[in-house]
Design an enzyme around this catalytic site. Structure first.
Site, PDB file in Angstrom:
ATOM      1  CD  GLU A 157      -3.051  -1.098   2.601  1.00 31.65           C
ATOM      2  OE1 GLU A 157      -2.963  -0.268   3.026  1.00 31.65           O
ATOM      3  OE2 GLU A 157      -3.887  -1.966   2.329  1.00 31.65           O
ATOM      4  CG  HIS A 188      -8.691   6.489   2.161  1.00 32.83           C
ATOM      5  ND1 HIS A 188      -8.700   6.149   0.850  1.00 32.83           N
ATOM      6  CD2 HIS A 188      -8.108   5.509   2.555  1.00 32.83           C
ATOM      7  CE1 HIS A 188      -8.297   4.933   0.467  1.00 32.83           C
ATOM      8  NE2 HIS A 188      -7.846   4.686   1.709  1.00 32.83           N
ATOM      9  NE  ARG A 228      -4.155   5.310   3.474  1.00 32.99           N
ATOM     10  CZ  ARG A 228      -4.598   4.513   4.463  1.00 32.99           C
ATOM     11  NH1 ARG A 228      -4.894   5.052   5.601  1.00 32.99           N
ATOM     12  NH2 ARG A 228      -4.924   3.365   4.172  1.00 32.99           N
ATOM     13  CG  HIS A 274      -9.268   7.033   6.207  1.00 34.66           C
ATOM     14  ND1 HIS A 274     -10.202   6.106   6.298  1.00 34.66           N
ATOM     15  CD2 HIS A 274      -8.196   6.367   6.285  1.00 34.66           C
ATOM     16  CE1 HIS A 274      -9.953   4.911   6.133  1.00 34.66           C
ATOM     17  NE2 HIS A 274      -8.505   4.788   6.462  1.00 34.66           N
ATOM     18  NE  ARG A 277      -4.366   5.367   9.993  1.00 35.51           N
ATOM     19  CZ  ARG A 277      -4.643   4.531   8.966  1.00 35.51           C
ATOM     20  NH1 ARG A 277      -3.880   3.341   8.738  1.00 35.51           N
ATOM     21  NH2 ARG A 277      -5.762   4.607   8.340  1.00 35.51           N
TER      22      ARG A 277
END
Length: 516
Positions: A111, A225, A271, A328, A363
């Site tokens: 990811e 997100h 992100r 998110h 994060r």
């Protein structure tokens, strides 16, 4: 007044992890809705853990710091990534099943911002649900679980937390006492109009802790997100980052990919980077899609996402999913030490409600479920090492509080509108000042610190919590004049300067500094 060794507020993976490791004590777990209604249950992505022999905890450590813009607490990050593999293997020994190949080896995905394939899944794109349900089954017989009861106020006597007041939908108020209290109530996604969070995630635990005098940190760092499913201008569900990890590409309506021009990791950039890039595209009047045409096994690999798209009329045969950013994850929260303890004795916080510093300003993907497991266990272990003293409480019920007669509260939609418009992906001093003043106009009517739960419905208390959280986020964002991670200020540079835009989308260690 029910007495427990430990009260846990929340029912997600962090709460259940702590409850499992404390199960030999008298534990009461309280959640304002069903135990099934948590962000953990919605988590499509997996758990990041160093399993492959070609990977190392140092790689995971560095990836976490890079994604977090070096605002992280390095000691806690090191603990997280080193404990991660052991945590996964221990749950496997307890019977938890993760996705494996025919040889029994973990199927490791990749990811955003990860340098290696290290994402472990369960049930394809239903990892959070699978783990949360397993934890619940392993815990429910040993823990008293109270559903549909809202924790409203912490009971603090002489700097020591003794328990919590709760309120039911029918207005019944209860008082629970405990030697130790853990807040694991999640973040605050529902204060925004577009979010991947469950609608019950309104920042209640953080607001309650703030009113009690707990220190709150890093509230300005909001992770959006990049890929929420967008239907008619509304975000209706999450499209996991694992889809891009399998090779999907972000494009505009003309079929033009844009991330490869903006960041070395292209569509798998951190992100905050990808969210801003999509935002820039949309500001130019473009629509943004996730091109999945190259993924032949999409429905098998992502059954949850496939069902969601079908429910909203998206024909996956066309190979395009309309997406937009949505709130998110909160990187900030209740400030804790390495053992989860706050500045209020006997009060602990874990999971998204806590600010341990592991996530920094942004994060790293799939570190949240890992944090819930690892720090849930760590906090439980620390509590077990403490003496379980009888809580001493002498609450004065004759105290004067503000009542509903003096408060005109906004609606949830009004709060969400303010946060989405003025405290979003990009921020300015003027917009943030407007938001702060708007929230403070309600604070003057109904103090964040002095209101009587007896006079308010659970819906009104939830709105008061949302006002408190909105004020904390907007005030923190106003005070931070730099751009970093999930906090992006555009006050001075020229937004038409493409070189400036590109510089904001790419980060290096030399451009960042540790801590603030």
């Amino acid at each position: 007044m029910p007495q427990s060794d430990v009260i846990i507020i929340g029912s997600g993976i962090a709460a259940l992890s702590a409850a499992y490791h404390l199960r030999h004590k008298q534990v009461t777990l309280i959640t304002k809705s069903s135990w099934k209604k948590s962000n953990s249950m919605l988590a499509q992505g997996g758990i990041a853990a160093v399993i492959h022999k070609n990977d190392s905890w140092k790689n995971h450590f560095e990836d976490t710091l890079v994604a977090g813009c070096y605002h992280n607490n390095p000691t806690n990050v090191e603990y997280l990534v080193q404990e991660g593999p052991n945590e996964i293997l221990e749950w496997c020994q307890r019977g938890m099943r993760f996705d494996c190949d025919q040889n029994g080896q973990f199927l490791l995905g990749k990811e955003g911002a990860h340098s290696h394939h290290r994402i472990i899944h369960a049930g394809g794109d239903a990892t959070g649900r699978a783990i949360t349900e397993f934890l619940y089954q392993a815990t429910k017989s040993s823990v008293r679980i109270i559903e549909n009861e809202m924790a409203t106020e912490l009971i603090v006597e002489q700097g020591v937390c003794c328990g919590v007041f709760t309120k039911r939908i029918d207005g019944t108020i209860k008082r629970y006492l405990a030697s130790n209290t853990i807040i694991a109530s999640g973040g605050c996604g529902a204060v925004y109009g577009h979010t991947s969070n469950a609608d019950v995630i309104t920042g209640d635990g953080i607001a309650m802790a703030y009113r009690a005098g707990a220190e709150i940190a890093d509230m300005e760092f909001i992770q959006f997100h990049p890929t929420m499913l967008q239907i008619n201008g509304q975000c209706v569900g999450l499209i996991s980052e694992a889809v891009r990890g399998e090779g999907a590409v972000l494009i505009n309506q003309h079929g033009e990919a844009f991330m490869d021009k903006l960041h070395p990791q292209a569509d798998l950039a951190p992100r905050d980077v990808v969210s801003r890039a999509i935002f820039f595209e949309m500001k130019k009047g473009n629509e943004v899609f996730l091109d999945i045409s190259m993924l032949s096994n999409f429905a098998t690999r992502f059954p949850t996402i496939s069902r969601m798209c079908k429910q909203h009329g998206i024909d996956l045969k066309h190979g395009r999913i309309p997406v937009a950013p949505g709130m998110h994850f909160l990187m900030g929260g209740i400030r804790t030490d390495e053992n989860g303890e706050t500045n209020i004795r006997k009060l602990f916080a874990i999971g998204e409600a806590a600010c341990t510093g592991v996530h920094g300003a942004n994060r790293l993907a799939s570190n949240s479920l890992l944090e819930g497991l690892v720090f849930g266990k760590r906090v439980a272990g620390h509590i077990l090492s403490l003496p379980f003293d009888q809580p001493v409480m002498a609450v004065d019920d004759s105290m004067e509080f503000a009542s509903t007669d003096s408060c005109e509260l906004p609606t949830k939609k009004q709060i969400q509108g303010i946060m989405t418009r003025y405290v979003g992906i990009q921020r300015t001093e003027a917009e943030l000042t407007y938001a702060v003043n708007w929230f403070e106009s309600y604070q003057k009517q109904c103090s964040f610190w002095e209101f009587n739960v007896k006079d308010f419905t659970t819906q009104q208390i939830e709105i008061i919590n949302m006002i408190t959280i909105g004020w904390l986020i907007s005030t923190s964002a106003l005070n931070r004049t730099e751009s970093r991670g999930g906090h992006f200020r555009i006050d001075f540079p020229d937004m038409n300067d493409k070189e400036w835009q590109k510089k904001q989308l790419i980060r290096t260690k030399n451009e960042m500094y540790v801590g603030v």
